[in-house]
Motif scaffolding. Sequence first.
Motif, PDB file in Angstrom:
ATOM      1  N   PHE A 153       1.342   4.293   5.982  1.00 40.69           N
ATOM      2  CA  PHE A 153       0.280   3.376   5.547  1.00 40.69           C
ATOM      3  C   PHE A 153       0.799   1.933   5.681  1.00 40.69           C
ATOM      4  O   PHE A 153       1.900   1.617   5.265  1.00 40.69           O
ATOM      5  CB  PHE A 153      -0.096   3.670   4.092  1.00 40.69           C
ATOM      6  CG  PHE A 153      -0.764   2.509   3.419  1.00 40.69           C
ATOM      7  CD1 PHE A 153      -2.029   2.098   3.834  1.00 40.69           C
ATOM      8  CD2 PHE A 153      -0.133   1.807   2.404  1.00 40.69           C
ATOM      9  CE1 PHE A 153      -2.654   1.002   3.243  1.00 40.69           C
ATOM     10  CE2 PHE A 153      -0.745   0.718   1.801  1.00 40.69           C
ATOM     11  CZ  PHE A 153      -2.006   0.307   2.225  1.00 40.69           C
ATOM     12  N   ILE A 154      -0.019   1.083   6.307  1.00 42.76           N
ATOM     13  CA  ILE A 154       0.351  -0.334   6.474  1.00 42.76           C
ATOM     14  C   ILE A 154      -0.752  -1.177   5.839  1.00 42.76           C
ATOM     15  O   ILE A 154      -1.914  -1.104   6.266  1.00 42.76           O
ATOM     16  CB  ILE A 154       0.500  -0.677   7.978  1.00 42.76           C
ATOM     17  CG1 ILE A 154       1.620   0.179   8.592  1.00 42.76           C
ATOM     18  CG2 ILE A 154       0.786  -2.163   8.176  1.00 42.76           C
ATOM     19  CD1 ILE A 154       1.721   0.103  10.098  1.00 42.76           C
ATOM     20  N   PRO A 155      -0.434  -1.954   4.792  1.00 40.71           N
ATOM     21  CA  PRO A 155      -1.497  -2.672   4.073  1.00 40.71           C
ATOM     22  C   PRO A 155      -2.194  -3.704   4.952  1.00 40.71           C
ATOM     23  O   PRO A 155      -1.542  -4.431   5.710  1.00 40.71           O
ATOM     24  CB  PRO A 155      -0.752  -3.373   2.924  1.00 40.71           C
ATOM     25  CG  PRO A 155       0.610  -2.785   2.886  1.00 40.71           C
ATOM     26  CD  PRO A 155       0.902  -2.190   4.230  1.00 40.71           C
ATOM     27  N   HIS A 156      -3.512  -3.734   4.870  1.00 41.16           N
ATOM     28  CA  HIS A 156      -4.299  -4.743   5.579  1.00 41.16           C
ATOM     29  C   HIS A 156      -4.806  -5.740   4.540  1.00 41.16           C
ATOM     30  O   HIS A 156      -5.421  -5.335   3.544  1.00 41.16           O
ATOM     31  CB  HIS A 156      -5.470  -4.063   6.298  1.00 41.16           C
ATOM     32  CG  HIS A 156      -6.197  -4.984   7.229  1.00 41.16           C
ATOM     33  ND1 HIS A 156      -6.851  -6.113   6.793  1.00 41.16           N
ATOM     34  CD2 HIS A 156      -6.354  -4.969   8.575  1.00 41.16           C
ATOM     35  CE1 HIS A 156      -7.382  -6.749   7.826  1.00 41.16           C
ATOM     36  NE2 HIS A 156      -7.085  -6.065   8.921  1.00 41.16           N
ATOM     37  N   PRO A 157      -4.585  -7.043   4.773  1.00 38.69           N
ATOM     38  CA  PRO A 157      -4.908  -8.029   3.719  1.00 38.69           C
ATOM     39  C   PRO A 157      -6.396  -8.093   3.352  1.00 38.69           C
ATOM     40  O   PRO A 157      -6.711  -8.536   2.248  1.00 38.69           O
ATOM     41  CB  PRO A 157      -4.447  -9.365   4.327  1.00 38.69           C
ATOM     42  CG  PRO A 157      -4.297  -9.113   5.798  1.00 38.69           C
ATOM     43  CD  PRO A 157      -3.968  -7.667   5.949  1.00 38.69           C
ATOM     44  N   TYR A 209      -9.699  -4.054  17.183  1.00 36.48           N
ATOM     45  CA  TYR A 209      -9.625  -2.736  16.519  1.00 36.48           C
ATOM     46  C   TYR A 209      -8.470  -2.811  15.523  1.00 36.48           C
ATOM     47  O   TYR A 209      -7.428  -2.180  15.657  1.00 36.48           O
ATOM     48  CB  TYR A 209      -9.409  -1.624  17.555  1.00 36.48           C
ATOM     49  CG  TYR A 209      -9.749  -0.238  17.023  1.00 36.48           C
ATOM     50  CD1 TYR A 209     -11.064   0.203  16.977  1.00 36.48           C
ATOM     51  CD2 TYR A 209      -8.755   0.609  16.540  1.00 36.48           C
ATOM     52  CE1 TYR A 209     -11.381   1.454  16.475  1.00 36.48           C
ATOM     53  CE2 TYR A 209      -9.058   1.864  16.036  1.00 36.48           C
ATOM     54  CZ  TYR A 209     -10.371   2.279  16.007  1.00 36.48           C
ATOM     55  OH  TYR A 209     -10.684   3.523  15.507  1.00 36.48           O
ATOM     56  N   ASP A 210      -8.740  -3.607  14.488  1.00 34.92           N
ATOM     57  CA  ASP A 210      -7.676  -4.090  13.607  1.00 34.92           C
ATOM     58  C   ASP A 210      -7.608  -3.217  12.352  1.00 34.92           C
ATOM     59  O   ASP A 210      -7.880  -3.690  11.253  1.00 34.92           O
ATOM     60  CB  ASP A 210      -8.052  -5.556  13.282  1.00 34.92           C
ATOM     61  CG  ASP A 210      -7.092  -6.239  12.364  1.00 34.92           C
ATOM     62  OD1 ASP A 210      -5.896  -5.930  12.425  1.00 34.92           O
ATOM     63  OD2 ASP A 210      -7.557  -7.078  11.565  1.00 34.92           O
ATOM     64  N   ILE A 211      -7.268  -1.928  12.510  1.00 31.22           N
ATOM     65  CA  ILE A 211      -7.256  -1.051  11.331  1.00 31.22           C
ATOM     66  C   ILE A 211      -6.116  -1.418  10.383  1.00 31.22           C
ATOM     67  O   ILE A 211      -6.228  -1.269   9.194  1.00 31.22           O
ATOM     68  CB  ILE A 211      -7.223   0.451  11.708  1.00 31.22           C
ATOM     69  CG1 ILE A 211      -6.131   0.764  12.730  1.00 31.22           C
ATOM     70  CG2 ILE A 211      -8.565   0.915  12.218  1.00 31.22           C
ATOM     71  CD1 ILE A 211      -6.086   2.229  13.151  1.00 31.22           C
ATOM     72  N   TYR A 212      -5.012  -1.928  10.945  1.00 29.71           N
ATOM     73  CA  TYR A 212      -3.930  -2.489  10.110  1.00 29.71           C
ATOM     74  C   TYR A 212      -3.295  -3.625  10.898  1.00 29.71           C
ATOM     75  O   TYR A 212      -3.411  -3.679  12.134  1.00 29.71           O
ATOM     76  CB  TYR A 212      -2.889  -1.424   9.720  1.00 29.71           C
ATOM     77  CG  TYR A 212      -2.444  -0.548  10.852  1.00 29.71           C
ATOM     78  CD1 TYR A 212      -1.487  -0.967  11.765  1.00 29.71           C
ATOM     79  CD2 TYR A 212      -2.991   0.723  11.018  1.00 29.71           C
ATOM     80  CE1 TYR A 212      -1.092  -0.160  12.811  1.00 29.71           C
ATOM     81  CE2 TYR A 212      -2.603   1.542  12.062  1.00 29.71           C
ATOM     82  CZ  TYR A 212      -1.662   1.094  12.942  1.00 29.71           C
ATOM     83  OH  TYR A 212      -1.272   1.895  13.983  1.00 29.71           O
TER      84      TYR A 212
END
Length: 383
Positions: free
Chosen positions: A229-233, A314-317
């Motif tokens: 999992f990579i946090p997206h702001p 396609y910026d899921i993270y």
Amino acid sequence: MIFAPQLARSQSQIFVMDWLGTTDPVLLEILWRMADETREQGVGDAVHLRGLVEISNHCRKNCCYCGIRHANHRTNRYRMEIDEILECALQAVDFGYGTLVLQAGEDESMSCSWVVDLIHLIKKETNLTITLSLGEQSEENLSAFRSAGADRYFMRFETSNQQLYQQLHPNSTGKLPYRISLLEKMKSLGYETGSGAMVDLPGQTYRDICTDLQLIGKLEMDMVGLGPFIPHPDTPLGKHPEKFGPRLAADPVQQELLTCKMTALLRILYPDINIPATTASATLNPADGTEKMLRCGANVIMPNLTPNHYRRKYDIYPGKAGADADTTEQHQQILDIIRNAGRTVGTGPGSSRHYQKNRKNPGNTHHEITSRTSQQSPCSRFY
Ligand code: SAH
């Protein structure tokens, strides 16, 4: 013998939990070696390449971790044209890939007939195997896509912890059992079916990871993707992770280690499935994240063929590996990674051996198939 099939249920859970918690470098070397040997025996040395095309970033869902969630108004939305997607398919053929993966958010304007036409066109113009990753679709759509010629479907269950699943998927059309029922439907339609989970979600425990591995066995998946999992702001999980609970890993290095441990255990438990080295792992460790995954059980890489101006959206993270990379250079780099790891580049469709053994024969009825595979399921040795 650590992997004795006669391990009792309780012992086996302790076994997985112990491995997840270990930091002893000597034991970890043993784990990587066991996973690598199992991979070699189970699926061989070939690394299969799948061209990934992210065909739309429109999404009706609001998954709390995902950057293209409906409520994120900062996302610049796009939907690729059919001829643009065909260009990517032809690029995949040029590079010698056997499979094209069509991925998207749950785009309500992407009609069933549009997807069916797309599948027909790709099948007419190429001999590519087609994997769909279009999220939760109605049973009618899944059936229509399959009849049109789609070969595989990939949809992660994300986490087997039902409470966490519900927290992460507000207002979704269903809960975890609904998503699982769709995976069952895909299998019954004859799709080579894949699923998987994220690693180190806030609120996720070692027990949850253990249950994720168990669920993969119960579902008898043919391919499984695990990604950190990579946090997206611009998401609730990026903004307020504390609301969901603590994370198991304190930093990216620990997170990568946990992802590798889970991947190694996945391979040991399920020797004949296909396991991709996920883009999220390459994002976490751009230097050698993919190679590490290949060394702990992975046998698939999915080079991104989406045109760059769409790929960035396609910026899921954040910081997604290869977002700005030149497609041809990226292809060459991936070939180098495979050779440096002492592996070979796969040719042809690279179908999962698990699928070939258990469900490919169309003469089998579903009942026969289920009873046969459940006897053979490696998971039953451990849980
Ligand atoms: N709509 C499709 C595709 C979703 S994107 C579907 O539902 O299957 C593909 C995968 O990216 C998701 O299944 C999820 O596991 C992963 N993903 C999304 N956001 C992420 C994040 N912030 N960090 C890591 N992985 C993420």
